[in-house]
Design a protein around this motif. Sequence first.
Motif, PDB file in Angstrom:
ATOM      1  N   LEU A 207       0.868  -1.179   0.000  1.00 28.41           N
ATOM      2  CA  LEU A 207       0.000   0.000   0.000  1.00 28.41           C
ATOM      3  C   LEU A 207       0.906   1.231   0.000  1.00 28.41           C
ATOM      4  CD1 LEU A 207      -2.900   1.214   0.343  1.00 28.41           C
ATOM      5  CD2 LEU A 207      -2.477   1.164   2.804  1.00 28.41           C
TER       6      LEU A 207
ATOM      7  N   ASN B 242       1.286   5.468   0.110  1.00 25.37           N
ATOM      8  CA  ASN B 242       0.631   6.713   0.491  1.00 25.37           C
ATOM      9  C   ASN B 242       1.479   7.886   0.044  1.00 25.37           C
ATOM     10  OD1 ASN B 242      -1.808   6.207   2.325  1.00 25.37           O
ATOM     11  ND2 ASN B 242      -0.275   4.797   3.153  1.00 25.37           N
TER      12      ASN B 242
ATOM     13  N   TYR C  67       1.804  11.866   0.749  1.00 22.15           N
ATOM     14  CA  TYR C  67       1.441  13.039   1.552  1.00 22.15           C
ATOM     15  C   TYR C  67       2.070  14.237   0.852  1.00 22.15           C
ATOM     16  CZ  TYR C  67       1.052   9.162   4.918  1.00 22.15           C
ATOM     17  OH  TYR C  67       0.760   7.971   5.536  1.00 22.15           O
TER      18      TYR C  67
ATOM     19  N   MET D 113      -1.822  10.758   8.796  1.00 19.40           N
ATOM     20  CA  MET D 113      -2.735   9.624   8.958  1.00 19.40           C
ATOM     21  C   MET D 113      -3.062   9.483  10.438  1.00 19.40           C
ATOM     22  SD  MET D 113      -2.489   5.731   7.509  1.00 19.40           S
ATOM     23  CE  MET D 113      -2.100   6.186   5.835  1.00 19.40           C
TER      24      MET D 113
ATOM     25  N   HIS E  93      -4.473   4.450  14.055  1.00 14.76           N
ATOM     26  CA  HIS E  93      -5.127   3.224  13.574  1.00 14.76           C
ATOM     27  C   HIS E  93      -4.167   2.058  13.791  1.00 14.76           C
ATOM     28  CE1 HIS E  93      -2.388   4.130  10.280  1.00 14.76           C
ATOM     29  NE2 HIS E  93      -2.484   2.846   9.924  1.00 14.76           N
TER      30      HIS E  93
ATOM     31  N   ASP F 286      -3.132  -1.736  11.685  1.00 16.18           N
ATOM     32  CA  ASP F 286      -3.329  -2.444  10.424  1.00 16.18           C
ATOM     33  C   ASP F 286      -3.609  -3.905  10.722  1.00 16.18           C
ATOM     34  OD1 ASP F 286      -2.774  -0.355   8.368  1.00 16.18           O
ATOM     35  OD2 ASP F 286      -0.934  -0.210   9.525  1.00 16.18           O
TER      36      ASP F 286
ATOM     37  N   PHE G 180       6.687   9.679  13.386  1.00 15.64           N
ATOM     38  CA  PHE G 180       5.781   8.534  13.373  1.00 15.64           C
ATOM     39  C   PHE G 180       5.613   8.123  14.828  1.00 15.64           C
ATOM     40  CE2 PHE G 180       5.055   3.871  12.334  1.00 15.64           C
ATOM     41  CZ  PHE G 180       3.904   4.065  11.585  1.00 15.64           C
TER      42      PHE G 180
ATOM     43  N   LEU H  81      10.981   9.264  10.676  1.00 16.03           N
ATOM     44  CA  LEU H  81      11.194   8.389   9.515  1.00 16.03           C
ATOM     45  C   LEU H  81      11.924   9.195   8.442  1.00 16.03           C
ATOM     46  CD1 LEU H  81       7.771   6.494   9.393  1.00 16.03           C
ATOM     47  CD2 LEU H  81       9.951   5.726  10.368  1.00 16.03           C
TER      48      LEU H  81
ATOM     49  N   HIS I  28      -0.894   3.325  15.558  1.00 14.09           N
ATOM     50  CA  HIS I  28       0.186   4.191  15.072  1.00 14.09           C
ATOM     51  C   HIS I  28      -0.421   5.311  14.249  1.00 14.09           C
ATOM     52  CE1 HIS I  28      -0.063   0.852  12.058  1.00 14.09           C
ATOM     53  NE2 HIS I  28       0.014   1.850  11.195  1.00 14.09           N
TER      54      HIS I  28
ATOM     55  N   LEU J  11       0.689   9.108  11.694  1.00 13.40           N
ATOM     56  CA  LEU J  11       1.630  10.055  11.119  1.00 13.40           C
ATOM     57  C   LEU J  11       1.016  11.430  11.377  1.00 13.40           C
ATOM     58  CD1 LEU J  11       4.239   9.872   9.105  1.00 13.40           C
ATOM     59  CD2 LEU J  11       2.607  10.851   7.493  1.00 13.40           C
TER      60      LEU J  11
ATOM     61  N   ARG K 289       6.048  13.445   0.772  1.00 14.30           N
ATOM     62  CA  ARG K 289       6.614  12.214   1.321  1.00 14.30           C
ATOM     63  C   ARG K 289       5.831  11.049   0.732  1.00 14.30           C
ATOM     64  NH1 ARG K 289       4.922   8.893   5.661  1.00 14.30           N
ATOM     65  NH2 ARG K 289       6.604   7.605   6.479  1.00 14.30           N
TER      66      ARG K 289
ATOM     67  N   ASN L 299       5.232   6.916   1.324  1.00 11.98           N
ATOM     68  CA  ASN L 299       5.453   5.766   2.198  1.00 11.98           C
ATOM     69  C   ASN L 299       4.934   4.510   1.517  1.00 11.98           C
ATOM     70  OD1 ASN L 299       3.896   3.941   4.520  1.00 11.98           O
ATOM     71  ND2 ASN L 299       5.983   4.537   5.037  1.00 11.98           N
TER      72      ASN L 299
ATOM     73  N   THR M 189       4.043   0.522   2.436  1.00  8.28           N
ATOM     74  CA  THR M 189       3.966  -0.538   3.442  1.00  8.28           C
ATOM     75  C   THR M 189       3.750  -1.875   2.735  1.00  8.28           C
ATOM     76  OG1 THR M 189       1.678   0.156   3.849  1.00  8.28           O
ATOM     77  CG2 THR M 189       3.299   0.750   5.524  1.00  8.28           C
TER      78      THR M 189
ATOM     79  N   ARG N 228       3.010  -5.747   2.793  1.00  4.93           N
ATOM     80  CA  ARG N 228       2.121  -6.524   3.655  1.00  4.93           C
ATOM     81  C   ARG N 228       1.892  -7.910   3.085  1.00  4.93           C
ATOM     82  NH1 ARG N 228      -1.964  -2.377   5.628  1.00  4.93           N
ATOM     83  NH2 ARG N 228      -0.753  -0.439   5.611  1.00  4.93           N
TER      84      ARG N 228
HETATM   85  O1  LIG Z   1       2.981   6.911   6.217  1.00  4.81           O
HETATM   86  C1  LIG Z   1       3.362   6.135   7.085  1.00  4.81           C
HETATM   87  O2  LIG Z   1       4.515   6.131   7.510  1.00  4.81           O
HETATM   88  C2  LIG Z   1       2.413   5.142   7.695  1.00  4.81           C
HETATM   89  C3  LIG Z   1       1.309   4.690   6.802  1.00  4.81           C
HETATM   90  C4  LIG Z   1       0.408   3.709   7.483  1.00  4.81           C
HETATM   91  O3  LIG Z   1       0.349   3.604   8.681  1.00  4.81           O
HETATM   92  C5  LIG Z   1      -0.440   2.837   6.669  1.00  4.81           C
HETATM   93  O4  LIG Z   1      -0.410   2.923   5.424  1.00  4.81           O
HETATM   94  O5  LIG Z   1      -1.172   2.022   7.248  1.00  4.81           O
END
Ligand SMILES: O=C(O)CCC(=O)C(=O)O
Length: 201
Positions: A108, A110, A112, A119, A122, A124, A146, A161, A179, A181, A191, A193, A195, A197
Amino acid sequence: MDLFSSTDETTNLLPQDGIVHYYGVVFPKTEADRFLQYLLEHIEWKNDEAVIFGKLIVTKRKVAWYGDRAFEYTYSNTTKRALPWTKELLELKKVVETKTGETYNSCLLNLYHDGSEGMAWHSDAERDLKKNGAIGSLSFGSERKFAFKHKKSSETVSLLLEHGSLLVMKGETQKHWLHRLPPTKLSNKPRVNLTFRTIVE
Ligand SMILES: O=C(O)CCC(=O)C(=O)O
Ligand SMILES: [Fe+2]
């Protein structure tokens, strides 16, 4: 040797109930710059949508999802379908797998645009994700804070980060910790990111 260096992969940043390792910067600056440029230009960024109290919310933050197959993935009451990996994403996945000693079948992403986007708290732990599966997180671009918050004790742990850095969350981290952001006035740069998974069917 710095015994408690945060880049020491044996140092768990969480005091209990989960495992988070920060590997620090894993790409040289020129390579990290090149990946950031690639990601900004070539990923199929979409607005993130969520259904909250039956209302459709569209965030400014953009997202994209890639995977081994056209997995369907549901979060925030919306369903997304994974796109096929690109050569560059497979390169990044390989680095994360080698460093963390884990495997992943999806990612996934993201975007920003600046510090006004973040964020919220939440975890995951959606149904589609492997239970207690590792999540490998790569960051490119603007350095951002973070944070983790324990679900019961509210204890918090936070870190920065960096551009080209790797973090992994594993064990029972998602079960016991949130966690986020946080938004910040300190950044006016983008930025990205990623993730990595494991989705189970
Ligand atoms: O942007 C981040 O470092 C975290 C993103 C995140 O927590 C997520 O995609 O679930
Ligand atoms: Fe997350």
